[in-house]
Design a protein around this motif. Structure first.
Motif, mmCIF file in Angstrom:
data_model
loop_
_atom_site.group_PDB
_atom_site.id
_atom_site.type_symbol
_atom_site.label_atom_id
_atom_site.label_comp_id
_atom_site.label_asym_id
_atom_site.label_seq_id
_atom_site.Cartn_x
_atom_site.Cartn_y
_atom_site.Cartn_z
ATOM 1 N N LEU A 143 0.831 -1.199 0.000
ATOM 2 C CA LEU A 143 0.000 0.000 0.000
ATOM 3 C C LEU A 143 0.871 1.256 0.000
ATOM 4 N N GLN A 144 1.892 1.240 0.814
ATOM 5 C CA GLN A 144 2.800 2.393 0.878
ATOM 6 C C GLN A 144 3.530 2.584 -0.445
ATOM 7 N N SER A 145 3.858 1.473 -1.113
ATOM 8 C CA SER A 145 4.594 1.558 -2.378
ATOM 9 C C SER A 145 3.780 2.186 -3.497
ATOM 10 N N VAL A 146 2.441 2.139 -3.394
ATOM 11 C CA VAL A 146 1.603 2.749 -4.434
ATOM 12 C C VAL A 146 1.127 4.149 -4.014
ATOM 13 N N GLY A 147 1.674 4.635 -2.902
ATOM 14 C CA GLY A 147 1.412 6.017 -2.520
ATOM 15 C C GLY A 147 0.431 6.231 -1.384
ATOM 16 N N VAL A 148 0.014 5.172 -0.719
ATOM 17 C CA VAL A 148 -0.899 5.328 0.414
ATOM 18 C C VAL A 148 -0.097 5.788 1.629
ATOM 19 N N LYS A 149 -0.483 6.936 2.186
ATOM 20 C CA LYS A 149 0.207 7.466 3.351
ATOM 21 C C LYS A 149 -0.551 7.181 4.653
ATOM 22 N N LYS A 150 -1.866 7.238 4.580
ATOM 23 C CA LYS A 150 -2.689 7.039 5.779
ATOM 24 C C LYS A 150 -3.191 5.591 5.821
ATOM 25 N N VAL A 151 -2.255 4.670 6.037
ATOM 26 C CA VAL A 151 -2.586 3.246 5.988
ATOM 27 C C VAL A 151 -3.628 2.879 7.039
ATOM 28 N N GLY A 152 -3.470 3.399 8.247
ATOM 29 C CA GLY A 152 -4.410 3.072 9.317
ATOM 30 C C GLY A 152 -5.834 3.449 8.968
ATOM 31 N N GLU A 153 -6.017 4.618 8.375
ATOM 32 C CA GLU A 153 -7.351 5.062 7.991
ATOM 33 C C GLU A 153 -7.929 4.184 6.886
ATOM 34 N N VAL A 154 -7.079 3.792 5.949
ATOM 35 C CA VAL A 154 -7.526 2.910 4.859
ATOM 36 C C VAL A 154 -7.982 1.566 5.416
ATOM 37 N N VAL A 155 -7.222 1.025 6.348
ATOM 38 C CA VAL A 155 -7.574 -0.269 6.953
ATOM 39 C C VAL A 155 -8.877 -0.154 7.733
ATOM 40 N N GLU A 156 -9.082 0.953 8.428
ATOM 41 C CA GLU A 156 -10.338 1.147 9.168
ATOM 42 C C GLU A 156 -11.539 1.127 8.235
ATOM 43 N N LYS A 157 -11.398 1.731 7.077
ATOM 44 C CA LYS A 157 -12.503 1.792 6.118
ATOM 45 C C LYS A 157 -12.700 0.460 5.395
ATOM 46 N N SER A 158 -11.602 -0.228 5.121
ATOM 47 C CA SER A 158 -11.699 -1.483 4.364
ATOM 48 C C SER A 158 -10.641 -2.476 4.846
ATOM 49 N N PRO A 159 -10.922 -3.210 5.936
ATOM 50 C CA PRO A 159 -9.945 -4.153 6.502
ATOM 51 C C PRO A 159 -9.476 -5.220 5.517
ATOM 52 N N HIS A 160 -10.266 -5.470 4.480
ATOM 53 C CA HIS A 160 -9.887 -6.518 3.526
ATOM 54 C C HIS A 160 -8.613 -6.184 2.745
ATOM 55 N N VAL A 161 -8.149 -4.940 2.818
ATOM 56 C CA VAL A 161 -6.884 -4.637 2.157
ATOM 57 C C VAL A 161 -5.735 -5.363 2.847
ATOM 58 N N LEU A 162 -5.957 -5.834 4.066
ATOM 59 C CA LEU A 162 -4.952 -6.656 4.754
ATOM 60 C C LEU A 162 -5.190 -8.136 4.528
ATOM 61 N N ILE A 163 -6.439 -8.508 4.272
ATOM 62 C CA ILE A 163 -6.801 -9.921 4.162
ATOM 63 C C ILE A 163 -6.513 -10.478 2.770
ATOM 64 N N TYR A 164 -6.794 -9.676 1.740
ATOM 65 C CA TYR A 164 -6.542 -10.126 0.372
ATOM 66 C C TYR A 164 -5.045 -10.176 0.109
ATOM 67 N N SER A 165 -4.638 -11.020 -0.815
ATOM 68 C CA SER A 165 -3.222 -11.126 -1.152
ATOM 69 C C SER A 165 -2.754 -9.873 -1.877
ATOM 70 N N VAL A 166 -1.467 -9.608 -1.832
ATOM 71 C CA VAL A 166 -0.898 -8.482 -2.548
ATOM 72 C C VAL A 166 -1.182 -8.611 -4.037
ATOM 73 N N GLU A 167 -1.118 -9.844 -4.540
ATOM 74 C CA GLU A 167 -1.374 -10.070 -5.955
ATOM 75 C C GLU A 167 -2.790 -9.654 -6.334
ATOM 76 N N ARG A 168 -3.716 -9.902 -5.427
ATOM 77 C CA ARG A 168 -5.117 -9.525 -5.668
ATOM 78 C C ARG A 168 -5.268 -8.007 -5.686
ATOM 79 N N LEU A 169 -4.621 -7.320 -4.771
ATOM 80 C CA LEU A 169 -4.663 -5.864 -4.736
ATOM 81 C C LEU A 169 -3.972 -5.272 -5.958
ATOM 82 N N GLN A 170 -2.870 -5.892 -6.336
ATOM 83 C CA GLN A 170 -2.064 -5.390 -7.443
ATOM 84 C C GLN A 170 -2.839 -5.423 -8.757
ATOM 85 N N GLU A 171 -3.694 -6.412 -8.919
ATOM 86 C CA GLU A 171 -4.486 -6.530 -10.141
ATOM 87 C C GLU A 171 -5.324 -5.267 -10.358
ATOM 88 N N ASN A 172 -5.967 -4.781 -9.286
ATOM 89 C CA ASN A 172 -6.782 -3.576 -9.395
ATOM 90 C C ASN A 172 -5.928 -2.332 -9.599
#
Length: 229
Positions: free
Chosen positions: A110-139
């Motif tokens: 997440l940080q590598s693609v420019g996300v600075k407020k990781v904690g806030e992102v996780v609060e809104k959508s915890p699945h960003v931690l649950i899904y694989s990096v490959e799954r996130l990378q596809e989007n």
């Protein structure tokens, strides 16, 4: 069934992990409590008690991870800036079973693609931690291919964009840009939340009703698409 003493320890543990400042002294106390609870003959009951203290319905979710894994997950959530740990756990109890290195891999991505407020992102959508990096990378790669320049900012505004199924994301982007005529720049900077609206139930029906209205600016289109009937 756990003992009264163990239940009191659980309450103390959850209080320390979720509310108190994670100083070295506090972390040491947490470690001691976990070590004590790990000696119990009622580990599953203790884990259920932890979940109950966090507001999780144990009739719907059963955690298989160890007590130490659960606690380490909670600590890591705090360390990455999650302000309301209970909120995250209620949304996605599965985060409690994630090991630190797995979550850390996602956070670093997440940080590598420019996300600075990781904690806030996780609060809104915890699945960003649950899904694989490959799954996130596809989007992420799809958004970049469509001209999105600052993916991190899009994710901070609308974290769910990373966990939408790629086919749904693709269809939404194509309809909004090709059929309705919104620019990808506008979606990126102002309206990423549109990607989360149902294409079949909301966007298409609304567009069919408003498409022939006069003086349809992008802002007006978006407002009318968001009106619920």
């Amino acid at each position: 069934m756990s003992t009264q003493f163990e239940r009191e320890l659980v309450r103390e543990l959850v209080r320390r992990v979720t509310y108190e400042e994670l100083t070295n002294e506090n972390l040491e106390e947490i470690k001691k409590i976990v070590e004590e609870l790990e000696k119990s003959d009622y580990k599953q009951a203790i884990k259920n008690e932890i979940l109950k203290c966090l507001g999780v319905d144990t009739s719907k979710y059963r955690v298989t991870a160890s007590i130490s894994t659960i606690v380490n997950s909670l600590i890591y959530l705090r360390l990455i800036g999650v302000g309301d740990v209970e909120k995250v756990v209620k949304k996605s109890p599965a985060v409690l079973a994630l090991k630190k290195d797995r979550m850390q891999r996602n956070v670093e991505y997440l940080q590598s693609v420019g996300v600075k407020k990781v904690g806030e992102v996780v609060e809104k959508s915890p699945h960003v931690l649950i899904y694989s990096v490959e799954r996130l990378q596809e989007n992420v790669e799809y958004l970049k291919s469509k001209g999105v320049k600052k993916v991190g900012e899009v994710v901070e505004r609308f974290p769910q964009v990373l966990v939408l199924k790629i086919d749904r994301l693709r269809r939404s982007v194509e309809y909004l840009t090709e059929e309705i005529g919104l620019s990808i720049n506008s979606i990126e900077k102002k309206y990423p939340f549109l990607l989360g609206l149902s294409l079949e139930k909301r966007i298409k029906p609304r567009w069919e009703k408003i498409r022939d209205l006069p003086n349809l600016s992008e802002g007006k289109i978006v407002r009318l698409l968001c009106v619920s009937e």
